[in-house]
Design a protein around this motif. Structure first.
Motif: not given
Length: 339
Positions: A233-248
């Motif tokens: 999931y990805a979006s440019n609609g957030h109000s800030t640049d959040s760090p990537l959340l990755l789970e494996i």
């Protein structure tokens, strides 16, 4: 020590990562820059103490230049890469290598004829967290990968597109969110998964409809080559640049990248494995310090071709195919096989 003479085409914001990496590397020398804005180009040439050209075709005739760095808008990549290869130069380009598979085919043919190296800047592969994840998966220490989840939420306002009108258009950017911001995450997902077989995705525009003809939000499900599932999931609609959340999720534990720290979770036990370092130099934090390492690695590979240590055209083509597949899947509402 071998010295590699480098040149940069395009002096927008991203070029500083390349210039600083070249200038700080004892094995490289910045010989020239090419920039269509003469005022900007002249000022930077004085700062870097190098030659300046407004016409990169003229610059490419300099026989002393070994490597050309492409830092142009997406739609200008193909022509610059083809010209540099035809001039006998090695090429290191910002992502994406091209707008689509048709352009990649032309570049592949040109590179084959030139005998030169072509590297693409997928610097996030070199982040400490990425290197640790890849090594742990390869070793089998936490068992087979079962699934991978990636969430990327950044902020891009209207000015980001209106100040650079090439952005947000299929003809000049090749898309929007997917091909610009999210392509690094797509690359990491398939890299960790040993490649990708198929995906099904959806794109839409929510908050940026008035400033881009393309998507500001996308999601996809994936069938990875190692048998694992992928959720994106990805979006440019957030109000800030959040760090990537990755789970494996693996058979023996969970790897979680959260706020630039990689954790191994085994039952109730959480172990910090590595932190991604803050960037050096005059760059945005989310570009990462690995930009510098990627450029150093490519320079070394030019000097010692037997030590291949860069993202090749074939490697970079996979994530570009994923971008195109998500667009097609969104139109057809079906799974798309990726060759």
């Amino acid at each position: 020590m071998k010295i590699t003479n480098a040149a940069i085409i395009g002096c927008g914001a991203i070029h500083t990562c390349h210039a600083e990496a070249i200038l700080q590397n004892p094995a490289s020398r910045l010989l020239a820059i090419a920039e269509c804005d003469a005022d900007i180009g002249l000022a930077l040439a004085q700062q870097y103490q190098c030659d300046f050209y407004t016409d990169y075709g003229e610059m490419l005739r300099d026989p002393h230049i070994d490597v050309v760095h492409i830092c142009l808008p997406h739609h200008l990549h193909q022509d610059a890469i083809l010209a540099a290869l035809a001039a006998g130069k090695h090429v290191f380009t910002e992502k994406p290598v091209a707008l689509n598979a048709t352009e990649v085919k032309a570049i592949r043919q040109a590179q084959s004829l030139s005998g030169r190296l072509l590297g693409v800047c997928y610097q996030n592969r070199l982040n400490p967290s990425s290197q640790k994840i890849y090594a742990m998966l390869a070793s089998g220490v936490i068992g087979n990968m079962l699934s991978i989840k990636a969430v990327l939420t950044w902020s891009r306002g209207g000015a980001y597109y209106t100040d650079s009108p090439w952005r947000g258009r299929f003809s000049t950017e090749g898309g929007s969110l997917l091909i610009n911001q999210a392509i690094h995450t797509l690359d990491l997902m398939q890299w960790f998964g040993g490649g990708i077989h198929a995906l099904k995705g959806v794109v839409d525009s929510h908050f940026l409809t008035d400033v881009t003809e393309n998507e500001d939000t996308a999601m996809a499900s994936m069938k990875l080559a190692n048998g694992a599932r992928g959720l994106f999931y990805a979006s440019n609609g957030h109000s800030t640049d959040s760090p990537l959340l990755l789970e494996i999720h693996c058979e023996k534990g969970l790897l979680q990248l959260h706020h630039n720290a990689l954790w191994l979770i085994e039952g109730e036990t959480r172990t910090l494995l590595v932190n991604d370092l803050s960037p050096s130099g005059n760059t945005k934090s989310y570009w990462g310090d690995s930009h510098r390492q990627a450029i150093i690695n490519f320079t070394h590979s030019v000097q010692y071709p037997e030590d291949k240590n860069y993202t090749s055209l074939a490697d970079a083509e996979i994530s570009l195919n994923m971008v195109e597949a998500i667009y097609r899947s969104s139109q057809l509402r079906q799974w798309i096989t990726i060759e």
